[in-house]
Design a protein around this motif. Structure first.
Motif, PDB file in Angstrom:
ATOM      1  N   ASN A  49      37.000  12.746  29.391  1.00 21.34           N
ATOM      2  CA  ASN A  49      35.780  13.133  30.095  1.00 21.34           C
ATOM      3  C   ASN A  49      34.706  12.054  29.983  1.00 21.34           C
ATOM      4  N   ASP A  50      34.585  11.462  28.796  1.00 22.53           N
ATOM      5  CA  ASP A  50      33.615  10.372  28.624  1.00 22.53           C
ATOM      6  C   ASP A  50      33.971   9.173  29.507  1.00 22.53           C
ATOM      7  N   LEU A  51      35.263   8.807  29.516  1.00 19.99           N
ATOM      8  CA  LEU A  51      35.686   7.657  30.314  1.00 19.99           C
ATOM      9  C   LEU A  51      35.528   7.922  31.808  1.00 19.99           C
ATOM     10  N   MET A  52      35.779   9.157  32.249  1.00 17.48           N
ATOM     11  CA  MET A  52      35.560   9.492  33.661  1.00 17.48           C
ATOM     12  C   MET A  52      34.087   9.395  34.020  1.00 17.48           C
ATOM     13  N   GLY A  53      33.219   9.760  33.072  1.00 21.55           N
ATOM     14  CA  GLY A  53      31.786   9.653  33.326  1.00 21.55           C
ATOM     15  C   GLY A  53      31.326   8.232  33.559  1.00 21.55           C
ATOM     16  N   HIS A  54      32.060   7.272  32.994  1.00 21.68           N
ATOM     17  CA  HIS A  54      31.716   5.852  33.181  1.00 21.68           C
ATOM     18  C   HIS A  54      32.544   5.194  34.279  1.00 21.68           C
ATOM     19  N   GLY A  55      33.444   5.943  34.910  1.00 22.55           N
ATOM     20  CA  GLY A  55      34.262   5.385  35.980  1.00 22.55           C
ATOM     21  C   GLY A  55      35.477   4.625  35.510  1.00 22.55           C
ATOM     22  N   PHE A  56      35.771   4.677  34.179  1.00 21.56           N
ATOM     23  CA  PHE A  56      36.937   3.964  33.671  1.00 21.56           C
ATOM     24  C   PHE A  56      38.227   4.743  33.916  1.00 21.56           C
ATOM     25  N   LEU A  57      38.121   6.050  34.062  1.00 19.58           N
ATOM     26  CA  LEU A  57      39.219   6.902  34.486  1.00 19.58           C
ATOM     27  C   LEU A  57      38.727   7.731  35.664  1.00 19.58           C
ATOM     28  N   GLN A  58      39.645   8.188  36.491  1.00 20.52           N
ATOM     29  CA  GLN A  58      39.279   9.060  37.599  1.00 20.52           C
ATOM     30  C   GLN A  58      40.310  10.163  37.748  1.00 20.52           C
ATOM     31  N   LYS A  59      39.836  11.329  38.221  1.00 19.57           N
ATOM     32  CA  LYS A  59      40.711  12.486  38.358  1.00 19.57           C
ATOM     33  C   LYS A  59      41.242  12.556  39.771  1.00 19.57           C
ATOM     34  N   GLU A  60      42.551  12.850  39.886  1.00 16.73           N
ATOM     35  CA  GLU A  60      43.173  13.020  41.188  1.00 16.73           C
ATOM     36  C   GLU A  60      43.101  14.488  41.612  1.00 16.73           C
ATOM     37  N   SER A  61      43.431  14.740  42.879  1.00 14.03           N
ATOM     38  CA  SER A  61      43.304  16.087  43.429  1.00 14.03           C
ATOM     39  C   SER A  61      44.136  17.117  42.667  1.00 14.03           C
ATOM     40  N   GLY A  62      45.279  16.703  42.138  1.00 19.51           N
ATOM     41  CA  GLY A  62      46.141  17.630  41.419  1.00 19.51           C
ATOM     42  C   GLY A  62      45.753  17.838  39.972  1.00 19.51           C
ATOM     43  N   GLY A  63      44.708  17.160  39.519  1.00 19.70           N
ATOM     44  CA  GLY A  63      44.253  17.311  38.140  1.00 19.70           C
ATOM     45  C   GLY A  63      44.675  16.194  37.212  1.00 19.70           C
ATOM     46  N   SER A  64      45.607  15.352  37.649  1.00 21.90           N
ATOM     47  CA  SER A  64      46.013  14.212  36.823  1.00 21.90           C
ATOM     48  C   SER A  64      44.891  13.176  36.774  1.00 21.90           C
ATOM     49  N   VAL A  65      44.962  12.298  35.798  1.00 22.08           N
ATOM     50  CA  VAL A  65      43.973  11.229  35.688  1.00 22.08           C
ATOM     51  C   VAL A  65      44.674   9.887  35.802  1.00 22.08           C
ATOM     52  N   ARG A  66      43.943   8.880  36.237  1.00 21.66           N
ATOM     53  CA  ARG A  66      44.454   7.529  36.361  1.00 21.66           C
ATOM     54  C   ARG A  66      43.317   6.562  36.042  1.00 21.66           C
ATOM     55  N   LEU A  67      43.655   5.272  35.916  1.00 15.85           N
ATOM     56  CA  LEU A  67      42.626   4.264  35.659  1.00 15.85           C
ATOM     57  C   LEU A  67      41.643   4.227  36.824  1.00 15.85           C
ATOM     58  N   GLY A  68      40.365   4.066  36.499  1.00 13.52           N
ATOM     59  CA  GLY A  68      39.335   4.084  37.521  1.00 13.52           C
ATOM     60  C   GLY A  68      39.032   2.717  38.094  1.00 13.52           C
ATOM     61  N   LEU A  69      38.362   2.723  39.222  1.00 19.15           N
ATOM     62  CA  LEU A  69      38.013   1.478  39.901  1.00 19.15           C
ATOM     63  C   LEU A  69      37.019   0.642  39.104  1.00 19.15           C
ATOM     64  N   ARG A  70      36.263   1.271  38.211  1.00 13.64           N
ATOM     65  CA  ARG A  70      35.292   0.508  37.429  1.00 13.64           C
ATOM     66  C   ARG A  70      35.988  -0.537  36.564  1.00 13.64           C
ATOM     67  N   LEU A  71      37.165  -0.205  36.029  1.00 16.82           N
ATOM     68  CA  LEU A  71      37.911  -1.195  35.242  1.00 16.82           C
ATOM     69  C   LEU A  71      38.303  -2.383  36.109  1.00 16.82           C
ATOM     70  N   TRP A  72      38.861  -2.075  37.293  1.00 14.06           N
ATOM     71  CA  TRP A  72      39.240  -3.141  38.224  1.00 14.06           C
ATOM     72  C   TRP A  72      38.020  -3.995  38.579  1.00 14.06           C
ATOM     73  N   GLU A  73      36.881  -3.358  38.797  1.00 11.78           N
ATOM     74  CA  GLU A  73      35.663  -4.082  39.170  1.00 11.78           C
ATOM     75  C   GLU A  73      35.230  -5.036  38.069  1.00 11.78           C
ATOM     76  N   LEU A  74      35.224  -4.564  36.837  1.00 12.90           N
ATOM     77  CA  LEU A  74      34.781  -5.404  35.728  1.00 12.90           C
ATOM     78  C   LEU A  74      35.729  -6.568  35.480  1.00 12.90           C
ATOM     79  N   VAL A  75      37.036  -6.284  35.545  1.00 14.87           N
ATOM     80  CA  VAL A  75      38.020  -7.343  35.318  1.00 14.87           C
ATOM     81  C   VAL A  75      37.898  -8.425  36.379  1.00 14.87           C
ATOM     82  N   ASN A  76      37.730  -8.016  37.638  1.00 13.03           N
ATOM     83  CA  ASN A  76      37.656  -8.986  38.721  1.00 13.03           C
ATOM     84  C   ASN A  76      36.297  -9.661  38.823  1.00 13.03           C
TER      85      ASN A  76
END
Length: 255
Positions: A49-76
């Protein structure tokens, strides 16, 4: 500072959660994530929940979680690998226009080969190297050629971490010596029996390898006498793009 009964810090637990996602599991439920990391479910829920609040993880429609776009943004935005990839891309495109199979750029990371870019053509041979994926050093022409041009202490540290028989140690040392002599590595069938990996090092200042550029082509169709000089020319250009003088980039680049 440790702040859990196991002695792990919060940073340790966050890294375990983020590191649980890979090419085989790009998304998963929080319960699966807890099992995969070995963390308590309540702890996993709280950190997710903390990581989703910062955009590092994101929730999918089915309830699963995956890496968020914020990680991709920072790395790039600031990754050292990004600069290397930008410099290498024009040279990789030139190689790919000729081989029309796979052309890839990699670095050594934690005694493994980390692939930071790959160009592939439609209908090309099977290649297990994926961008942001890793392979063991000994099965990758890129890994072997980088280790061959690594400092001696790095080679010895790598060998000491492996449970190798004396004959295997001697074999690796002999292979690295030959690769240093010829300036390239060719590994037929190391990962996929029908393919051959060919790679050369990208030298940094002092003559050590900071990266490798290579190709994966069908075994039996590789033209090493033509491919290796083309790869060396590309690697020399990448080294110069990194600001390394030809006379400081290793004996093969000074020719």
């Amino acid at each position: 500072m440790a702040n859990s009964p196991t002695g792990e810090s919060m940073t340790d637990r966050i890294v375990r959660i983020i590191g649980a996602f890979d090419g085989t599991r790009p998304s998963m439920s929080v319960a699966t994530l807890a099992r995969r990391t070995g963390l308590p479910l309540s702890t996993t829920h709280r950190i997710v929940n903390d990581l989703m609040g910062h955009g590092f993880l994101q929730k999918e429609s089915g309830g699963s979680v995956r890496l968020g776009l914020r990680l991709w943004e920072l790395v790039n935005r600031s990754s050292a690998a990004l600069g290397l990839k930008q410099i290498a891309m024009p040279f990789m495109e030139d190689i790919q226009a000729v081989v029309r199979q796979h052309t890839q750029l990699s670095i050594l990371s934690q005694d493994e080969v980390l692939f930071i870019e790959r160009l592939s053509s439609h209908g090309s041979v099977l290649n297990h190297a994926q961008v942001a994926g890793r392979l063991p050093v000994h099965v990758s022409s890129s890994g072997m050629v980088m280790m061959a041009h690594a400092p001696r202490h790095q080679q010895e540290a790598y060998l000491s971490k492996r449970n190798l028989e004396p004959d295997e140690v001697r074999g690796l040392r002999a292979a690295w010596a030959q690769m240093r002599l010829q300036g390239s590595a060719s590994l037929p069938g190391a990962v996929v029996p029908e393919t051959t990996g060919i790679a050369v090092p990208v030298f940094g200042a002092g003559g050590t390898a900071v990266a490798a550029i290579g190709v994966v082509v069908p075994t039996g169709e590789e033209n090493i006498s033509a491919t290796v000089p083309a790869l060396m020319t590309a690697a020399r250009g990448i080294s110069r793009g990194l600001g390394v003088r030809a006379d400081a980039a290793g004996p093969h680049y000074g020719r």
